[in-house]
Structures are given as structure tokens and as C-alpha cells.
Design an enzyme around this catalytic site. Structure first.
Site, short mmCIF file in Angstrom:
data_model
loop_
_atom_site.label_atom_id
_atom_site.label_comp_id
_atom_site.label_asym_id
_atom_site.label_seq_id
_atom_site.Cartn_x
_atom_site.Cartn_y
_atom_site.Cartn_z
N CYS A 1 0.90 -1.17 0.00
CA CYS A 1 0.00 0.00 0.00
C CYS A 1 0.92 1.20 0.00
CB CYS A 1 -0.90 -0.03 1.23
SG CYS A 1 -2.06 -1.40 1.18
N ALA B 1 1.39 4.28 -1.90
CA ALA B 1 1.27 5.71 -2.21
C ALA B 1 0.97 6.54 -0.96
CB ALA B 1 0.17 5.90 -3.24
N PRO B 2 1.46 7.78 -0.88
CA PRO B 2 2.22 8.52 -1.90
C PRO B 2 3.71 8.20 -1.96
CG PRO B 2 1.83 9.93 0.00
CD PRO B 2 1.13 8.62 0.28
N ASP C 1 -0.43 0.02 -5.26
CA ASP C 1 -1.50 0.77 -4.57
C ASP C 1 -2.76 0.70 -5.43
OD1 ASP C 1 -1.32 3.01 -2.10
OD2 ASP C 1 -3.04 3.25 -3.43
N ASP D 1 1.87 -1.37 4.78
CA ASP D 1 1.53 -0.15 5.54
C ASP D 1 0.03 0.04 5.31
OD1 ASP D 1 2.05 2.17 7.04
OD2 ASP D 1 2.26 3.37 5.22
N CYS E 1 -0.69 3.70 11.08
CA CYS E 1 -0.56 4.97 11.82
C CYS E 1 -1.83 5.14 12.67
CB CYS E 1 -0.36 6.15 10.88
SG CYS E 1 -1.66 6.37 9.66
C1 LIG Z 1 -1.32 4.46 4.95
S1 LIG Z 1 -1.47 4.84 3.27
C2 LIG Z 1 0.10 4.35 2.68
C3 LIG Z 1 1.20 5.35 2.89
C4 LIG Z 1 2.47 4.94 2.18
N1 LIG Z 1 2.92 3.62 2.57
C5 LIG Z 1 3.60 5.91 2.41
O1 LIG Z 1 4.50 5.65 3.19
O2 LIG Z 1 3.57 6.98 1.77
C6 LIG Z 1 -2.48 3.55 2.72
C7 LIG Z 1 -2.56 3.39 1.22
O3 LIG Z 1 -3.32 2.20 0.98
C8 LIG Z 1 -3.96 2.36 -0.26
N2 LIG Z 1 -5.00 1.34 -0.33
C9 LIG Z 1 -6.23 1.31 0.26
N3 LIG Z 1 -6.86 0.17 -0.02
C10 LIG Z 1 -6.02 -0.55 -0.80
C11 LIG Z 1 -6.11 -1.83 -1.43
N4 LIG Z 1 -7.19 -2.58 -1.29
N5 LIG Z 1 -5.07 -2.24 -2.17
C12 LIG Z 1 -3.96 -1.48 -2.32
N6 LIG Z 1 -3.83 -0.26 -1.75
C13 LIG Z 1 -4.84 0.18 -1.01
C14 LIG Z 1 -4.44 3.78 -0.24
O4 LIG Z 1 -4.66 4.24 -1.56
C15 LIG Z 1 -3.27 4.48 0.45
O5 LIG Z 1 -2.41 5.02 -0.51
#
Ligand SMILES: C[S@@+](CC[C@H](N)C(=O)[O-])C[C@H]1O[C@@H](n2cnc3c(N)ncnc32)[C@H](O)[C@@H]1O
Length: 429
Positions: A246, A248-249, A267, A309, A362
Site C-alpha cells: 500500500c 502511495a504517496p 497501490d 503499511d 498509523c
Molecule cells: C497508509 S497509506 C500508505 C502510505 C504509504 N505507505 C507511504 O509511506 O507513503 C495507505 C494506502 O493504501 C492504499 N489502499 C487502500 N486500499 C487498498 C487496497 N485494497 N489495495 C492497495 N492499496 C490500497 C491507499 O490508496 C493508500 O495510498
């Protein structure tokens, strides 16, 4: 100050037209967050479409964040000055919250604070709003410092972490967050910076990243010290493969790429991956980027490391995103915890034998942290906790007895605090 409108005198709200759009946007944002449960950033993006000036967007954001940080205390003042309690979502209450937050938190002069808010209740309870604001201004009303957290959140965190953590969270809620930078290599040398870990520098709140030396060259990116821990705990890649599930960003993708991992960044959100790609380009780092659902994604081959994450309640980042204090309810936490189990299972399948699965959120909710890992381990006998050592963490953040990491309000507080986080490093047999 006398905020009472008097015949013949200038009508302050008629003279204050230029400040009204930002307050109108603040009203719409608060409604979206508090009534519809939208995240502050998304609500701001929507509301700001009607704002032409960047300064208005910044002001709308500052006002709404101030209201959300002090919501319960603002409401207590309003309730103390009205004969009958106003409904929670009444426009008059919203307008008063905005006027009072400006006056008592942002230091806006009383005249401007009320003049820019009265047009929001035109054709409605103007007199009431004006009267309550006037009463509170004359009585020299103040907000408690630190603010009170919403009662339900304080109780939830008191049960999970105790009174001292709730008190520290309240102090953190009102404290402007410092600016943490992660560097691709070496140490950043920026005046006034404090390094809490290798490749990290902390600057005082208010520092603007785009104005710092090295930004244009892509030497660093913005990342809270706690958010930088999961990737640190995977160590140097030495050319090995990691799947960032997961991603992004991309804060953790950038760290992993900088630590010589071959990164596959996955993502669900193509939009957020655009930001990840832009971040890679700015920092001259490389990763394979894939738009996919982590709940169904199957890599061509399992990887030596998988970083999950996971999407979570984000209650650990309440000081930068105070909306989480008001929108996140136990039902949502339970639903997220269920999805995290499903994602953990996919992450487990993507981890090669002998490899490492790093899970992080987080969140300050044990259901998404300690309890999630306990549930995962009972279902996945091939995994065990790979205990994190104190020496792997910045001073002031210590691993739990079982070797997981829980970053709580109150830790490294003297240095400016950190976001709430949970991290578990697991080894696959
Ligand atoms: C906590 S943020 C990640 C932050 C990132 N790891 C960073 O350090 O910048 C969670 C991410 O999970 C993504 N997300 C949510 N559901 C998801 C899914 N089913 N599969 C993949 N990504 C997913 C969201 O788009 C979001 O970007």
C-alpha cells in the site's frame, strides 16, 4: 469590543466581504467532516474548488483545523452562553465555532471574526450568533490549554493506554507539528535541524520544505519520524526484492529504494500513485509501480520482504489531521481491522520462505495493531515476531516486551513528539 449591530453604524459584515469565502468554505468543510464523515483533506479539496485565492484555501484550512482541535471546548463555551442547547449540526453552532476559533485560537480581532461569519447565517439566526459571540467576548471567555479531547476518544485511549497517554495526546493536539525530513543519503545539514535517526532531520513547525536547500535537487522528502520507522526496520536491501503493498504517496517506497531494495510499489489508487511517481522522479529514485488491489494482488514470485503499511483509521496522525478525532468510530475501526486481516493474509502469501513481513499502521487503536498481529499469528503458524531491538529505534522510542513497536503520544515529547504508530516485523519459516 461591542459586536452588537446598531442602526446607522457601519455593518461590519458588509465591509468584510473579502474574508467571507474562506469562512464559507470552512463551514462547508466542517459540515462534510462532522456530518458526512469525510476526511479533512478531501473536504478541503472539494470546498476549495470555489476559492480563487490560495490564501483563502490556507485560511479555510487553518480555521477548520482550529475548530476540530478545540471542538468540545468551543461547544462547552457555546452551550454555556445559550439558553437552550443548539442542535449539533445547526448552522448557528457551526458559525459560532468558526467565529470563536478565529478569535480564541487564531487571534483574529473580534470585529473581523464575527463580521466574516454573520453573512453565513444571512436570513437565519444572525441575532443569536451575534448575541452569543458578544456575550462570550465581553466575558473574556478562554479555551483550556491543553484542549480536551472528544470524550469518546479520551475514554477509548484511556482504556487502551492509560491517563498519562491521554494527557500527552491532548498536549500534542494543540502543539504545531515539527517538520520531519527523510534523506536519500547521508545527513542533511540544514540550519536549526535536529537528527533523531540516520538520514533524518527535524525542523521547527512552520518550516516550508519547498524553501529548504536540497528540495529542488530531491535530497529529501517530508515524513514523520514514526512513519520512517517501518522501512528502517527492514535494513539495507543489498539488491533484494521488496513489495510495498500500500505504497502511495510513497514515503516508504523512497526509503526502501534509497536503501538499495528493488521495490515493487503497489497501490489501489492510480491518483495517489501519480504522486508516488512524481516523488520518485524528484528524488531520482526507482521502483516498479503497479496499480492493483492488495486484497487480490499476486506477485510473479514471492519477495524477500513485504511491507504492508495498511489503510487504517489514521488516529495516530491526529495532530496534523484533527478530523480523525471526530470521524473515526468503533464500528469503522472494527471494519478496518477485518480488512487488515485479509490484507495480511495476501501479504503473507507474497512473502518468500525465510523472508520478512513488515506490518505497520498509523493508528492508536490496539484492534489495528497488537490485536491484529495476535490474530494473524494464530492463523499463520509459519510466521513469528522478529523482535525489534532498542538500538534499531531512535532514543525515547522503545520496543514492547514481545518485540513489536508502539509509538505513543508522550514519546520524544521534548523533541516535538511523533505520530502514533504500530509496527510488527515478522519472519516466515
Ligand atoms: C497508509 S497509506 C500508505 C502510505 C504509504 N505507505 C507511504 O509511506 O507513503 C495507505 C494506502 O493504501 C492504499 N489502499 C487502500 N486500499 C487498498 C487496497 N485494497 N489495495 C492497495 N492499496 C490500497 C491507499 O490508496 C493508500 O495510498
Amino acid at each position: 469590543m461591542d459586536p452588537q449591530p446598531t442602526q446607522g453604524k457601519p455593518r461590519p459584515d458588509r465591509d468584510a466581504g473579502e474574508g467571507v469565502p474562506a469562512r464559507g468554505a470552512a463551514l462547508r468543510i466542517l459540515d462534510s467532516v462532522l456530518r458526512k464523515g469525510l476526511p479533512l483533506e478531501s473536504a478541503l479539496d472539494r470546498a476549495a474548488q470555489n476559492l480563487t485565492l490560495p490564501a483563502d484555501r490556507a485560511l479555510a484550512h487553518a480555521i477548520t483545523a482550529a475548530v476540530l482541535r478545540h471542538l468540545d471546548d468551543l461547544d462547552a463555551l457555546i452551550d454555556g452562553a445559550t439558553a437552550r442547547p443548539l442542535p449539533n449540526d445547526a448552522k448557528a453552532r457551526m458559525a459560532l465555532r468558526i467565529a470563536l476559533a478565529q478569535r480564541l485560537v487564531l487571534g483574529t480581532p473580534a470585529h473581523a471574526a464575527i463580521a466574516t461569519v454573520l453573512p453565513l447565517v444571512d436570513g437565519g439566526p444572525r441575532k443569536l450568533v451575534h448575541g452569543v459571540f458578544g456575550t462570550l467576548s465581553r466575558s473574556d471567555a478562554r479555551l483550556p490549554d491543553p484542549p480536551n479531547l472528544p470524550a469518546a476518544v479520551a475514554e477509548r485511549w484511556r482504556i487502551a493506554w492509560g491517563d498519562a497517554v491521554v494527557a500527552a495526546a491532548a498536549r500534542l493536539a494543540a502543539m504545531p507539528a515539527p517538520l520531519d525530513l527523510s534523506f536519500a543519503s547521508g545527513e542533511g545539514a540544514i540550519e536549526g535541524g535536529l537528527s533523531l535517526a540516520p538520514r533524518h532531520l527535524r525542523l521547527p513547525a512552520g518550516a516550508r520544505p519547498t524553501e529548504l536547500p536540497g528540495f529542488a535537487e530531491g535530497a529529501f522528502w517530508v515524513q514523520d519520524i514514526a512513519a520512517s520507522l517501518p522501512a528502517r526496520l527492514l535494513g539495507e536491501g543489498r539488491g533484494r526484492r521488496v513489495i510495498d503493498l500500500c505504497a502511495a504517496p510513497g514515503g516508504k517506497t523512497l526509503q526502501l529504494a534509497a536503501a538499495d531494495w528493488r521495490v515493487t510499489a503497489v497501490d489501489l489508487s492510480a491518483d495517489r500513485l501519480k504522486r508516488l511517481r512524481a516523488n520518485l522522479a524528484r528524488t531520482h529514485l526507482a521502483a516498479d509501480v503497479i496499480v492493483a488491489d492488495a486484497l487480490t494482488f499476486t506477485p510473479a514470485a514471492p519477495a524477500e520482504a513485504v511491507l504492508l503499511d495498511a489503510p487504517c483509521s489514521a488516529t495516530g496522525i491526529f495532530r496534523r489531521h484533527p478530523d480523525v478525532l471526530h470521524r473515526v468510530r468503533p464500528k469503522a475501526i472494527a471494519a478496518l481491522a477485518e480488512r487488515q486481516q485479509a490484507m495480511l493474509s495476501r501479504a503473507a502469501a507474497a512473502t518468500a520462505p525465510g523472508g520478512t513481513l513488515l506490518y505497520s499502521v498509523c493508528s492508536l487503536e490496539p484492534e489495528e495493531g497488537e490485536q491484529a498481529i495476535e490474530a494473524f499469528l494464530t492463523r499463520h503458524a509459519r510466521f513469528a515476531i522478529d523482535p525489534v531491538e532498542a538500538a534499531e529505534l531512535p532514543e525515547g522510542i522503545t520496543p514492547a516486551a514481545i518485540g513489536t513497536v508502539r509509538v505513543l503520544p508522550g514519546m520524544i515529547e521534548a523533541a516535538g513528539g511523533a505520530d502514533g504508530f504500530f509496527i510488527a516485523r515478522l519472519k516466515k519459516k
